[in-house]
Design an enzyme around this catalytic site. Sequence first.
Site, PDB file in Angstrom:
ATOM      1  CB  CYS A   1      -0.918   0.004   1.235  1.00 48.56           C
ATOM      2  SG  CYS A   1      -1.913   1.510   1.360  1.00 48.56           S
TER       3      CYS A   1
ATOM      4  NE  ARG B   1       2.541   0.836   3.413  1.00 49.57           N
ATOM      5  CZ  ARG B   1       3.679   0.162   3.447  1.00 49.57           C
ATOM      6  NH1 ARG B   1       4.073  -0.395   4.570  1.00 49.57           N
ATOM      7  NH2 ARG B   1       4.437   0.054   2.370  1.00 49.57           N
TER       8      ARG B   1
END
Length: 389
Positions: A80, A83
């Site tokens: 991801c 974050r």
Amino acid sequence: MIVPGYRDHPAEPWDPDAPADPGEAEDFLRRCYLENPRLGPVEPRLAIVRAQIAATGSYVHTTEELAHGARMAWRNASRCIGRLYWRSLVVLDRRRARTADEIYSLLVQHLQSAGTTAIRPVISVFPAAQPGQPCARVWNEQLIRYAGYRSATGATIGDGRQLGLTDAVRGFGWQGKGEAFDVLPLVIETPGEGIRLYELPERAIREVPLSHPEFGWFAELGLRWHAVPAIANMRLTIGGVHYPLAPFNGWYMGTEIGARNLADTDRYDMLPLVADRMGLDTSRESTLWRDRALVELNRAVLHSFEQAGVKMTDHHTESQRFMAHLRNEEKAGRPVPADWTWIVPPMSGGITPVFHRYYQEMDLRPAFYLDEPAARRAAGCPRGVTTHP
Ligand code: ARG
């Protein structure tokens, strides 16, 4: 690099019959209480948890442990790029939900909490798995996804990634309109009630019709996308406790839609059509017609979400934010596990700062995992062979 308090975990398959691992519980609780001094000393809590695991095979997280554990799982999500805002995750404690009806109405509430314009990152945590007992699941990979159909000529209508699940829900009696953007029903499976299908109400599904800042014809393509990406089939694991149903959402980065969902040849495959409408020379790769169409498709996505007032980021901004996240975490003395192949955006990689470095690859927990059986359910093939790879 060795960081005290962190352990590297290999990605081994989950054994739903195994009791909670006391070592993992201790690792998590120590970090959780270290990072949250207001929770008080960890030692008394450790004694309680050890006793609970010895007596029942598992233990129950406090609301604070659950919330911080879920945020840590996001912080550890190596694929991801988004974050930086891990602390802001809204954690909805849904551990008391049991029936499919209850789960469904809480999933609708989840989408409403995520919002339709500002979009807040939210996770709903449903009951923890008890060793050896079956648990509730959602089959869909995301709460909102578009159906995919194979036409008589063999062409794909809708999202090619959803052909398998679409077949499965049709087998359960669902009838789609057969159009390119039919929202799939939720498939909720509970130990008590088996498989049940639910249609999401319109108020839970914000969608954005796509237009282009300059090309008037673009709107005629009839493209659209949903505002909220909400992953529904990953298992959240915190301190040895497993939450097989813990759907979470963020907001979109434009390239997820413009450079993947609408561009991949096994998804909506829109580049040839866009290039054609742009009048590009598609006879040779070296005209870079694909790249030119890709840029315009992505401009359309960003433009349309902006016009609609729906939160979205572009890959340049999000890359800079990820660099800021790396700096923050370094200051806090924490490693940032990251998977280069996922962090680098699917277009213009080399002109974003995240491209020009390497990352630590680590499997830190708390974490989100996509288990093999969950991936198979999302493909509409709960056991056995997937017909649509
Ligand atoms: N890439 C996925 C999609 O296009 C969503 C994954 C999560 N994305 C996010 N921005 N939180 O639907």
